[in-house]
Enzyme design. Structure first.
Site, PDB file in Angstrom:
ATOM      1  N   CYS A  19       0.879  -1.169   0.000  1.00 22.33           N
ATOM      2  CA  CYS A  19       0.000   0.000   0.000  1.00 22.33           C
ATOM      3  C   CYS A  19       0.914   1.215   0.000  1.00 22.33           C
ATOM      4  O   CYS A  19       2.113   1.099   0.203  1.00 22.33           O
ATOM      5  CB  CYS A  19      -0.846   0.059   1.266  1.00 22.33           C
ATOM      6  SG  CYS A  19      -1.868  -1.389   1.496  1.00 22.33           S
ATOM      7  N   ARG A  49       1.557   1.400  -5.933  1.00 21.10           N
ATOM      8  CA  ARG A  49       1.677   0.480  -4.797  1.00 21.10           C
ATOM      9  C   ARG A  49       0.332  -0.121  -4.392  1.00 21.10           C
ATOM     10  O   ARG A  49       0.269  -1.016  -3.542  1.00 21.10           O
ATOM     11  CB  ARG A  49       2.273   1.220  -3.589  1.00 21.10           C
ATOM     12  CG  ARG A  49       3.658   1.756  -3.818  1.00 21.10           C
ATOM     13  CD  ARG A  49       4.171   2.461  -2.581  1.00 21.10           C
ATOM     14  NE  ARG A  49       4.242   1.560  -1.456  1.00 21.10           N
ATOM     15  CZ  ARG A  49       5.270   0.759  -1.195  1.00 21.10           C
ATOM     16  NH1 ARG A  49       6.321   0.770  -1.979  1.00 21.10           N
ATOM     17  NH2 ARG A  49       5.261  -0.033  -0.139  1.00 21.10           N
ATOM     18  N   TRP A 104      -3.947  -1.570  -1.281  1.00 19.71           N
ATOM     19  CA  TRP A 104      -3.925  -2.808  -2.073  1.00 19.71           C
ATOM     20  C   TRP A 104      -4.379  -3.868  -1.094  1.00 19.71           C
ATOM     21  O   TRP A 104      -3.635  -4.279  -0.211  1.00 19.71           O
ATOM     22  CB  TRP A 104      -2.511  -3.070  -2.583  1.00 19.71           C
ATOM     23  CG  TRP A 104      -2.368  -4.296  -3.401  1.00 19.71           C
ATOM     24  CD1 TRP A 104      -1.852  -5.495  -3.009  1.00 19.71           C
ATOM     25  CD2 TRP A 104      -2.723  -4.455  -4.775  1.00 19.71           C
ATOM     26  NE1 TRP A 104      -1.864  -6.377  -4.052  1.00 19.71           N
ATOM     27  CE2 TRP A 104      -2.391  -5.770  -5.145  1.00 19.71           C
ATOM     28  CE3 TRP A 104      -3.287  -3.607  -5.731  1.00 19.71           C
ATOM     29  CZ2 TRP A 104      -2.598  -6.274  -6.423  1.00 19.71           C
ATOM     30  CZ3 TRP A 104      -3.496  -4.103  -7.007  1.00 19.71           C
ATOM     31  CH2 TRP A 104      -3.151  -5.415  -7.338  1.00 19.71           C
ATOM     32  N   ASN A 107       0.899   0.034   6.099  1.00 16.84           N
ATOM     33  CA  ASN A 107       1.263  -0.786   4.952  1.00 16.84           C
ATOM     34  C   ASN A 107       1.919  -2.041   5.534  1.00 16.84           C
ATOM     35  O   ASN A 107       2.904  -1.933   6.250  1.00 16.84           O
ATOM     36  CB  ASN A 107       2.246  -0.002   4.087  1.00 16.84           C
ATOM     37  CG  ASN A 107       2.955  -0.852   3.043  1.00 16.84           C
ATOM     38  OD1 ASN A 107       4.036  -0.509   2.611  1.00 16.84           O
ATOM     39  ND2 ASN A 107       2.359  -1.940   2.630  1.00 16.84           N
ATOM     40  N   GLY A 108       1.351  -3.210   5.251  1.00 24.80           N
ATOM     41  CA  GLY A 108       1.924  -4.453   5.783  1.00 24.80           C
ATOM     42  C   GLY A 108       0.849  -5.371   6.299  1.00 24.80           C
ATOM     43  O   GLY A 108      -0.327  -5.233   5.936  1.00 24.80           O
ATOM     44  N   GLU A 160       8.948 -21.965 -17.652  1.00 25.78           N
ATOM     45  CA  GLU A 160       8.790 -20.556 -17.288  1.00 25.78           C
ATOM     46  C   GLU A 160      10.004 -19.738 -17.744  1.00 25.78           C
ATOM     47  O   GLU A 160       9.862 -18.621 -18.239  1.00 25.78           O
ATOM     48  CB  GLU A 160       8.554 -20.440 -15.768  1.00 25.78           C
ATOM     49  CG  GLU A 160       8.474 -19.037 -15.226  1.00 25.78           C
ATOM     50  CD  GLU A 160       7.396 -18.156 -15.844  1.00 25.78           C
ATOM     51  OE1 GLU A 160       6.553 -18.653 -16.606  1.00 25.78           O
ATOM     52  OE2 GLU A 160       7.426 -16.946 -15.579  1.00 25.78           O
ATOM     53  N   LYS A 187       9.823 -16.510 -20.222  1.00 25.33           N
ATOM     54  CA  LYS A 187      10.361 -15.196 -19.824  1.00 25.33           C
ATOM     55  C   LYS A 187      11.294 -14.669 -20.903  1.00 25.33           C
ATOM     56  O   LYS A 187      11.210 -13.529 -21.308  1.00 25.33           O
ATOM     57  CB  LYS A 187      11.144 -15.353 -18.537  1.00 25.33           C
ATOM     58  CG  LYS A 187      10.789 -14.837 -17.221  1.00 25.33           C
ATOM     59  CD  LYS A 187       9.633 -14.076 -16.825  1.00 25.33           C
ATOM     60  CE  LYS A 187       8.344 -14.240 -17.518  1.00 25.33           C
ATOM     61  NZ  LYS A 187       7.178 -14.484 -16.717  1.00 25.33           N
ATOM     62  N   GLU A 213       9.363 -13.738 -24.273  1.00 25.29           N
ATOM     63  CA  GLU A 213       8.407 -12.628 -24.277  1.00 25.29           C
ATOM     64  C   GLU A 213       9.073 -11.256 -24.172  1.00 25.29           C
ATOM     65  O   GLU A 213       8.545 -10.288 -24.691  1.00 25.29           O
ATOM     66  CB  GLU A 213       7.328 -12.797 -23.202  1.00 25.29           C
ATOM     67  CG  GLU A 213       7.801 -12.606 -21.791  1.00 25.29           C
ATOM     68  CD  GLU A 213       6.679 -12.736 -20.774  1.00 25.29           C
ATOM     69  OE1 GLU A 213       5.564 -12.302 -21.049  1.00 25.29           O
ATOM     70  OE2 GLU A 213       6.951 -13.273 -19.689  1.00 25.29           O
ATOM     71  N   HIS A 240      14.210 -37.558 -28.781  1.00 25.84           N
ATOM     72  CA  HIS A 240      13.060 -37.940 -29.612  1.00 25.84           C
ATOM     73  C   HIS A 240      12.770 -36.883 -30.673  1.00 25.84           C
ATOM     74  O   HIS A 240      11.630 -36.739 -31.109  1.00 25.84           O
ATOM     75  CB  HIS A 240      11.852 -38.216 -28.721  1.00 25.84           C
ATOM     76  CG  HIS A 240      12.109 -39.324 -27.755  1.00 25.84           C
ATOM     77  ND1 HIS A 240      12.146 -40.643 -28.127  1.00 25.84           N
ATOM     78  CD2 HIS A 240      12.428 -39.307 -26.430  1.00 25.84           C
ATOM     79  CE1 HIS A 240      12.450 -41.399 -27.089  1.00 25.84           C
ATOM     80  NE2 HIS A 240      12.623 -40.598 -26.037  1.00 25.84           N
ATOM     81  N   LYS A 243      -0.691  -6.487 -20.043  1.00 25.73           N
ATOM     82  CA  LYS A 243      -0.577  -7.053 -18.697  1.00 25.73           C
ATOM     83  C   LYS A 243      -1.772  -7.939 -18.366  1.00 25.73           C
ATOM     84  O   LYS A 243      -1.626  -8.985 -17.752  1.00 25.73           O
ATOM     85  CB  LYS A 243      -0.444  -5.923 -17.672  1.00 25.73           C
ATOM     86  CG  LYS A 243      -0.234  -6.399 -16.240  1.00 25.73           C
ATOM     87  CD  LYS A 243       1.112  -7.076 -16.075  1.00 25.73           C
ATOM     88  CE  LYS A 243       1.315  -7.718 -14.718  1.00 25.73           C
ATOM     89  NZ  LYS A 243       2.331  -8.785 -14.764  1.00 25.73           N
TER      90      LYS A 243
HETATM   91  C1  F6R Z   1       3.956 -13.792 -18.708  1.00 28.39           C
HETATM   92  C2  F6R Z   1       2.678 -13.309 -18.230  1.00 28.39           C
HETATM   93  C3  F6R Z   1       1.455 -13.915 -18.776  1.00 28.39           C
HETATM   94  C4  F6R Z   1       0.393 -14.076 -17.688  1.00 28.39           C
HETATM   95  C5  F6R Z   1      -0.936 -14.558 -18.290  1.00 28.39           C
HETATM   96  C6  F6R Z   1      -1.975 -14.800 -17.230  1.00 28.39           C
HETATM   97  O1  F6R Z   1       5.019 -13.159 -18.068  1.00 28.39           O
HETATM   98  O2  F6R Z   1       2.614 -12.431 -17.424  1.00 28.39           O
HETATM   99  O3  F6R Z   1       1.720 -15.142 -19.386  1.00 28.39           O
HETATM  100  O4  F6R Z   1       0.870 -14.987 -16.744  1.00 28.39           O
HETATM  101  O5  F6R Z   1      -1.411 -13.616 -19.195  1.00 28.39           O
HETATM  102  O6  F6R Z   1      -2.247 -13.636 -16.518  1.00 28.39           O
HETATM  103  P1  F6R Z   1      -2.970 -13.691 -15.130  1.00 28.39           P
HETATM  104  O7  F6R Z   1      -2.060 -14.394 -14.180  1.00 28.39           O
HETATM  105  O8  F6R Z   1      -3.208 -12.269 -14.759  1.00 28.39           O
HETATM  106  O9  F6R Z   1      -4.241 -14.472 -15.318  1.00 28.39           O
END
Ligand code: F6R
Length: 609
Positions: free
Chosen positions: A2, A27, A74, A100-101, A482, A486, A489, A505, A604
């Site tokens: 927060c 935040r 938050w 905050n916490g 993962e 990373k 992307e 294979h 996002k």
């Molecule tokens: C990759 C990434 C995306 C999300 C995906 C699901 O770094 O951020 O692959 O993981 O779009 O998003 P959420 O978790 O918000 O449902």
């Protein structure tokens, strides 16, 4: 996470409080509020929603006064609502706090305060602090705050004010940030530098356990023992944009570095007294109901899907319950075999991903119990699911998910242990050992993040390769998935993850001289087999970077470069092993000049199908 602010001086407090909160909205942004002392009493204004909702109220009411505190929230304890927004007050409205916490022992304190006749207006952990403040005040503000601090446990940045002593604000911190901006005849308090940068560049950065008594002309700091502390002035020379990222170049790297804290917060309050069992205060299913579950379906997208794959390992290995994992966009189109004996777990950082939400609705329609693992209190997925477990990672701003992933792994691990306890599948001693291991993770993640130079060097060296392969077995394979996502992307390098045993294979045909292969070898059960796979790719002249446990000297003989992560149990190693991969992706993207926080074509939160 927060944001908190405070002002004391000759000017109106409200304009600074709103300006400061605007800068801290990153935040938290589900509700906000301010408290201003008008010369007679403290007036509190708060509102659920983005800061704009509060700003409208403030524009209308124009609260007058030169002493005030504010908060942008938050949510952790209690959904976003007017009542749960800060500032929180005691029964009389004379004692006010922002926080905050997480106050870990708030339930015990709340029961005691209710027994003494205190009336609570919110579901938050913070409100206990306001009532304790009232209870502890005997004519001495400083003494009252010390009494409050002696009773609370957890993490906090706290700012206190009372109309009974309106010449000062008192603030303190433990595990959450707090800075004091030093003005001329006025002083400012904030969670972070962006909030005060337009007013002053001279600051004191408070350390854990320090308490500051702030008047308009002075700031007096003491440590937990009451010994005065001489603070050094920290002169901020960042520009406003850099300040928002806490001095980091990108949100992604800032969030990578926030992982020790995010992990610690997600573990907070989730163990019983002697650390022999996992507890989820918010889960309302009875043991009998949980024992009726015959199968678990995990549904998620992207990084959250990768956390789901790790979750399958945890639940199957620890709790011995069958688990299926689906990409959410596939789940509802494949007539899944889900019924009332199934528990469907949906994993989503944002809680808004359309496919995941649709998967959740489909599971409900088929009669399944549903559990959301999400980072956003009050999100659509949190509201729709029967029950929720939150990851307490704080807002994630960079498109590439980092701290959300590691905290999702923590929740999946905790839920695996929880189900293992319910189904009596693990001896108590083993549960204790795993809990002790989990408690080490924040410090181990911190240690890993202290030594990133070799990773930077690899990224610079191999950042211009067009193909990179990630290999691993068992949980290492899940982390490889993962790591590869990373890298692709944010750096746009073509990356693929393979179960190491699957290489021969087909994929081995792609391994030629100079191709970088990132080999994860943290899983002792399959270690020798992974080494054989490393030898296979080395025989084709690949350049191999091994990720192995501390103390593993064998790996160094077979790979070109080894990155050692702190030694951890096989179930916990993934939570650490992913960190070098996040860093590798970050520095590779930087080397290639990519827009790290906003990779091309990506958003996002994906709210379209
Ligand atoms: C990759 C990434 C995306 C999300 C995906 C699901 O770094 O951020 O692959 O993981 O779009 O998003 P959420 O978790 O918000 O449902």
């Amino acid at each position: 996470m927060c944001g908190i602010v405070g002002y004391i001086g000759p000017n109106q407090a409200a304009p600074f409080l709103i300006e400061g909160l605007t800068k801290l909205e990153y935040r938290g942004y589900d509700s906000a509020g301010i408290a201003v002392f008008d010369g007679e009493k403290i007036n509190v204004e708060k509102s659920v929603g983005r800061l704009g909702a509060l700003t409208q109220i403030i524009e209308q009411k124009q609260p007058q006064g030169c002493l005030g505190i504010g908060h942008t929230r938050w949510a952790t304890h209690g959904r976003p609502s007017d009542a749960n927004s800060h500032p929180h007050t005691d029964c009389t409205g004379k004692f006010v706090v922002v926080h905050n916490g997480i106050i870990e022992n708030y339930m015990t304190l709340k029961e005691k305060l209710i027994a003494k006749g205190h009336i609570f207006k919110s579901e938050t952990d913070t409100e206990v602090v306001a009532h304790l403040f009232e209870e502890s005040y005997e004519g001495d503000f400083e003494a009252a705050v010390k009494k409050v601090l002696a009773q609370i446990e957890g993490s906090y940045a706290l700012v206190f004010m009372t109309q009974l002593e309106p010449d000062k604000i008192i603030c303190t911190k433990q595990d959450n940030p707090l800075v004091i901006g030093l003005g001329q005849g006025e002083n400012f308090i904030a969670s972070d530098i962006p909030a005060i940068i337009n007013r002053t560049r001279k600051t004191y950065i408070l350390s854990d356990g320090e308490m500051a008594i702030v008047t308009k002309d002075s700031v007096w700091v003491q440590n937990r023992q009451g010994v005065p502390v001489t603070k050094k002035v920290f002169e901020v020379n960042w520009d406003a944009e850099a300040a928002e990222k806490g001095g980091y170049e990108h949100f992604m790297i800032k969030e990578i570095y926030e992982q020790p804290k995010a992990i610690r917060e997600t573990l907070t309050g989730r163990f019983n007294k002697d650390d022999s069992a996992v507890v989820f205060e918010t889960l309302k299913w009875t043991k009998e109901e949980l024992l009726k579950i015959k199968k678990i379906a995990i549904v998620a997208c992207g990084t959250a899907y990768h956390a789901g794959i790790v979750g399958k390992y945890y639940l199957e290995n620890l709790a011995r319950i069958p688990v299926e994992v689906d990409v959410a966009s596939e789940f509802r189109y494949r007539s899944p075999l889900i019924d009332e004996e199934t528990l469907t777990i949906v994993v989503s950082q944002s809680g808004e991903t359309l496919d995941t939400l649709a998967g959740l609705k489909e599971a409900k329609r088929l009669g399944s119990k549903t559990l959301a693992v999400t980072n956003v209190v009050g999100s659509s997925i949190a509201r729709e699911a029967d029950q929720v477990i939150y990851t307490w990672a704080g807002p994630e701003i960079a498109v590439a998910s980092t701290k959300a992933y590691t905290t999702q792994l923590i929740v999946m691990f905790l839920f695996g242990l929880y189900m293992a306890g319910i189904r009596e599948m693990l001896p108590k001693e083993r549960i204790k050992e795993l809990i002790a291991g989990a408690r080490n993770l924040p410090a181990q993640a911190h240690e890993l993040l202290e030594n990133v130079d070799p990773i930077k060097t690899f990224a610079q060296k191999y950042g211009f390769n067009e193909d990179v392969f990630f290999i691993g077995r068992a949980l290492d394979y899940c982390v490889a998935l993962e790591g590869s996502l990373k890298l692709k992307e944010i750096s746009y390098i073509h990356a693929e993850a393979y179960a190491a045993g699957e290489l021969k294979h087909g994929t081995l045909a792609l391994i030629i001289e100079g191709v970088p292969v990132i080999a994860l070898a943290t899983q002792e059960d399959v270690y020798e087999k992974t080494l054989s796979n490393i030898k296979e790719v080395k025989a084709r002249d690949a350049v191999v970077i091994g990720i192995a446990l501390e103390g593993d000297d064998q790996i160094d003989k077979y790979v070109d470069h080894a990155i050692h992560i702190p030694r951890a149990d096989k179930y916990l190693a993934p939570i650490l092993a992913v960190i070098p991969l996040q860093l590798l992706a970050y520095y590779a993207a930087k080397t290639r000049g990519c827009d790290v926080d906003k990779p091309r074509n990506l958003a996002k939160s994906v709210t379209v199908e």
